[in-house]
Scaffold this motif. Structure first.
Motif, PDB file in Angstrom:
ATOM      1  N   VAL A 250       1.378 -11.387  -9.689  1.00 18.95           N
ATOM      2  CA  VAL A 250       0.727 -10.226 -10.305  1.00 18.95           C
ATOM      3  C   VAL A 250      -0.497 -10.264 -10.637  1.00 18.95           C
ATOM      4  O   VAL A 250      -1.207  -9.402 -10.287  1.00 18.95           O
ATOM      5  CB  VAL A 250       2.298 -10.174 -11.896  1.00 18.95           C
ATOM      6  CG1 VAL A 250       1.102  -8.850 -12.921  1.00 18.95           C
ATOM      7  CG2 VAL A 250       3.109  -9.936 -11.347  1.00 18.95           C
ATOM      8  N   VAL A 251      -1.259 -11.207 -10.793  1.00 21.38           N
ATOM      9  CA  VAL A 251      -2.743 -11.728 -11.036  1.00 21.38           C
ATOM     10  C   VAL A 251      -3.690 -11.126  -9.697  1.00 21.38           C
ATOM     11  O   VAL A 251      -4.356 -10.576 -10.069  1.00 21.38           O
ATOM     12  CB  VAL A 251      -3.107 -12.823 -11.838  1.00 21.38           C
ATOM     13  CG1 VAL A 251      -4.468 -13.158 -11.510  1.00 21.38           C
ATOM     14  CG2 VAL A 251      -2.541 -13.349 -13.308  1.00 21.38           C
ATOM     15  N   LEU A 252      -3.056 -11.999  -9.040  1.00 18.23           N
ATOM     16  CA  LEU A 252      -3.897 -11.276  -7.448  1.00 18.23           C
ATOM     17  C   LEU A 252      -3.558 -10.153  -6.800  1.00 18.23           C
ATOM     18  O   LEU A 252      -4.169  -9.379  -6.622  1.00 18.23           O
ATOM     19  CB  LEU A 252      -2.395 -12.432  -6.025  1.00 18.23           C
ATOM     20  CG  LEU A 252      -3.305 -12.068  -4.619  1.00 18.23           C
ATOM     21  CD1 LEU A 252      -4.635 -12.374  -4.823  1.00 18.23           C
ATOM     22  CD2 LEU A 252      -1.981 -12.940  -4.185  1.00 18.23           C
ATOM     23  N   ILE A 253      -2.437  -9.497  -7.578  1.00 17.28           N
ATOM     24  CA  ILE A 253      -2.616  -8.020  -6.986  1.00 17.28           C
ATOM     25  C   ILE A 253      -3.009  -7.264  -7.667  1.00 17.28           C
ATOM     26  O   ILE A 253      -3.619  -5.488  -7.284  1.00 17.28           O
ATOM     27  CB  ILE A 253      -0.582  -7.544  -7.399  1.00 17.28           C
ATOM     28  CG1 ILE A 253      -0.126  -8.128  -6.038  1.00 17.28           C
ATOM     29  CG2 ILE A 253      -0.826  -6.516  -7.306  1.00 17.28           C
ATOM     30  CD1 ILE A 253       1.297  -8.128  -6.386  1.00 17.28           C
ATOM     31  N   LEU A 254      -3.218  -7.267  -9.293  1.00 17.90           N
ATOM     32  CA  LEU A 254      -3.890  -6.699 -10.267  1.00 17.90           C
ATOM     33  C   LEU A 254      -5.709  -7.023  -9.711  1.00 17.90           C
ATOM     34  O   LEU A 254      -6.432  -6.145 -10.641  1.00 17.90           O
ATOM     35  CB  LEU A 254      -4.056  -7.517 -11.531  1.00 17.90           C
ATOM     36  CG  LEU A 254      -2.268  -6.880 -12.248  1.00 17.90           C
ATOM     37  CD1 LEU A 254      -2.626  -7.197 -13.900  1.00 17.90           C
ATOM     38  CD2 LEU A 254      -2.128  -5.182 -11.710  1.00 17.90           C
ATOM     39  N   ARG A 255      -5.971  -8.684  -9.325  1.00 16.86           N
ATOM     40  CA  ARG A 255      -7.377  -8.309  -8.815  1.00 16.86           C
ATOM     41  C   ARG A 255      -7.586  -7.457  -7.638  1.00 16.86           C
ATOM     42  O   ARG A 255      -9.276  -7.561  -7.692  1.00 16.86           O
ATOM     43  CB  ARG A 255      -7.447 -10.150  -8.769  1.00 16.86           C
ATOM     44  CG  ARG A 255      -7.903 -10.336 -10.085  1.00 16.86           C
ATOM     45  CD  ARG A 255      -8.058 -12.195  -9.247  1.00 16.86           C
ATOM     46  NE  ARG A 255      -7.981 -13.497 -10.819  1.00 16.86           N
ATOM     47  CZ  ARG A 255      -8.175 -14.036 -10.820  1.00 16.86           C
ATOM     48  NH1 ARG A 255      -7.868 -14.642  -9.883  1.00 16.86           N
ATOM     49  NH2 ARG A 255      -8.445 -14.586 -12.175  1.00 16.86           N
ATOM     50  N   THR A 256      -6.882  -6.922  -7.103  1.00 17.85           N
ATOM     51  CA  THR A 256      -6.955  -6.409  -5.631  1.00 17.85           C
ATOM     52  C   THR A 256      -7.047  -4.515  -6.212  1.00 17.85           C
ATOM     53  O   THR A 256      -7.111  -4.478  -7.358  1.00 17.85           O
ATOM     54  CB  THR A 256      -6.117  -6.097  -4.758  1.00 17.85           C
ATOM     55  OG1 THR A 256      -4.790  -5.558  -5.176  1.00 17.85           O
ATOM     56  CG2 THR A 256      -6.385  -8.125  -3.906  1.00 17.85           C
TER      57      THR A 256
ATOM     58  N   VAL B 258       0.404   1.850  -4.980  1.00 18.22           N
ATOM     59  CA  VAL B 258       0.908   1.081  -5.781  1.00 18.22           C
ATOM     60  C   VAL B 258       1.880  -0.016  -4.685  1.00 18.22           C
ATOM     61  O   VAL B 258       1.827  -0.506  -3.805  1.00 18.22           O
ATOM     62  CB  VAL B 258       2.646   2.166  -5.909  1.00 18.22           C
ATOM     63  CG1 VAL B 258       3.946   1.561  -6.538  1.00 18.22           C
ATOM     64  CG2 VAL B 258       2.184   2.598  -6.588  1.00 18.22           C
ATOM     65  N   VAL B 259       2.200  -1.017  -5.266  1.00 19.34           N
ATOM     66  CA  VAL B 259       2.406  -3.209  -4.737  1.00 19.34           C
ATOM     67  C   VAL B 259       3.907  -2.826  -5.165  1.00 19.34           C
ATOM     68  O   VAL B 259       4.446  -2.910  -6.367  1.00 19.34           O
ATOM     69  CB  VAL B 259       2.044  -4.303  -4.980  1.00 19.34           C
ATOM     70  CG1 VAL B 259       2.452  -4.992  -4.609  1.00 19.34           C
ATOM     71  CG2 VAL B 259       0.081  -3.986  -4.014  1.00 19.34           C
ATOM     72  N   THR B 260       5.178  -3.287  -3.797  1.00 20.02           N
ATOM     73  CA  THR B 260       6.441  -3.660  -4.498  1.00 20.02           C
ATOM     74  C   THR B 260       6.845  -5.685  -4.137  1.00 20.02           C
ATOM     75  O   THR B 260       6.528  -5.642  -3.299  1.00 20.02           O
ATOM     76  CB  THR B 260       7.508  -2.867  -4.100  1.00 20.02           C
ATOM     77  OG1 THR B 260       7.397  -1.915  -4.266  1.00 20.02           O
ATOM     78  CG2 THR B 260       8.515  -3.701  -3.948  1.00 20.02           C
ATOM     79  N   LEU B 261       7.302  -5.798  -5.758  1.00 19.86           N
ATOM     80  CA  LEU B 261       7.214  -7.431  -5.815  1.00 19.86           C
ATOM     81  C   LEU B 261       8.880  -7.191  -5.692  1.00 19.86           C
ATOM     82  O   LEU B 261       9.396  -6.766  -6.129  1.00 19.86           O
ATOM     83  CB  LEU B 261       6.263  -8.461  -6.834  1.00 19.86           C
ATOM     84  CG  LEU B 261       5.449  -8.140  -6.816  1.00 19.86           C
ATOM     85  CD1 LEU B 261       5.054  -8.877  -7.896  1.00 19.86           C
ATOM     86  CD2 LEU B 261       5.008  -9.179  -5.776  1.00 19.86           C
ATOM     87  N   THR B 262       9.277  -7.672  -4.542  1.00 16.71           N
ATOM     88  CA  THR B 262      10.355  -7.865  -4.289  1.00 16.71           C
ATOM     89  C   THR B 262      11.614  -9.726  -4.982  1.00 16.71           C
ATOM     90  O   THR B 262      10.876 -10.489  -3.903  1.00 16.71           O
ATOM     91  CB  THR B 262      11.332  -7.918  -2.852  1.00 16.71           C
ATOM     92  OG1 THR B 262      11.336  -6.167  -2.940  1.00 16.71           O
ATOM     93  CG2 THR B 262      12.960  -7.806  -2.949  1.00 16.71           C
ATOM     94  N   LEU B 263      11.935 -10.045  -5.437  1.00 15.83           N
ATOM     95  CA  LEU B 263      12.119 -10.903  -5.368  1.00 15.83           C
ATOM     96  C   LEU B 263      13.650 -11.326  -5.744  1.00 15.83           C
ATOM     97  O   LEU B 263      14.383 -10.622  -5.782  1.00 15.83           O
ATOM     98  CB  LEU B 263      11.811 -11.871  -7.188  1.00 15.83           C
ATOM     99  CG  LEU B 263      10.633 -11.671  -7.897  1.00 15.83           C
ATOM    100  CD1 LEU B 263       9.819 -10.709  -7.871  1.00 15.83           C
ATOM    101  CD2 LEU B 263      10.736 -12.801  -9.457  1.00 15.83           C
ATOM    102  N   THR B 264      14.039 -12.809  -5.024  1.00 16.67           N
ATOM    103  CA  THR B 264      15.229 -13.597  -4.792  1.00 16.67           C
ATOM    104  C   THR B 264      15.363 -14.591  -5.327  1.00 16.67           C
ATOM    105  O   THR B 264      14.549 -15.803  -5.100  1.00 16.67           O
ATOM    106  CB  THR B 264      15.511 -13.169  -3.828  1.00 16.67           C
ATOM    107  OG1 THR B 264      14.508 -13.712  -2.471  1.00 16.67           O
ATOM    108  CG2 THR B 264      15.762 -11.910  -2.926  1.00 16.67           C
TER     109      THR B 264
END
Length: 107
Positions: A37-43, A16-22
């Motif tokens: 998102v694409v980078l995370i899904l490729r890992t 699980v990866v958390t992305l925190t956007l500000t």
């Protein structure tokens, strides 16, 4: 159009990866979100948690990009959930009548 800052946590043991956007989430910078998102899904990480509590503005197209990211995560065998959303994000959900569709991805 403002700046978007994306903080990415390292994957945990459950992938699980958390992305925190500000900042502002709009047409000028939504490609940064999609690329993350694409980078995370490729890992190895297939499950994304999105924290939108720090977003000060969210345009209409960004909401559809979030829905698209959810579909991409599902196609990759994973998931996407929003853990928090700021008032401007909630207002954008309601303004576009997407609240029923997007609330389903809230934790």
């Amino acid at each position: 159009m403002g700046q978007l800052v994306i903080h990415r946590s390292p994957p945990d043991a459950d992938h699980v990866v958390t992305l925190t956007l500000t900042g502002e989430l709009d047409v000028a910078n939504i490609s940064e979100f999609r690329a993350a998102v694409v980078l995370i899904l490729r890992t190895d990480a297939r499950h994304l948690l999105i924290d939108l509590d720090g977003i000060t503005w969210c345009d209409n197209g960004s909401l559809y990009s979030i829905l698209g990211a959810q579909h991409a995560a599902r196609r990759a065998g994973g998931s996407l959930a929003i853990t928090k959303a700021s008032k401007p994000v909630c207002e954008a959900f309601n303004r576009n009548r997407l609240h029923k569709r997007l609330w389903s991805i809230f934790l």
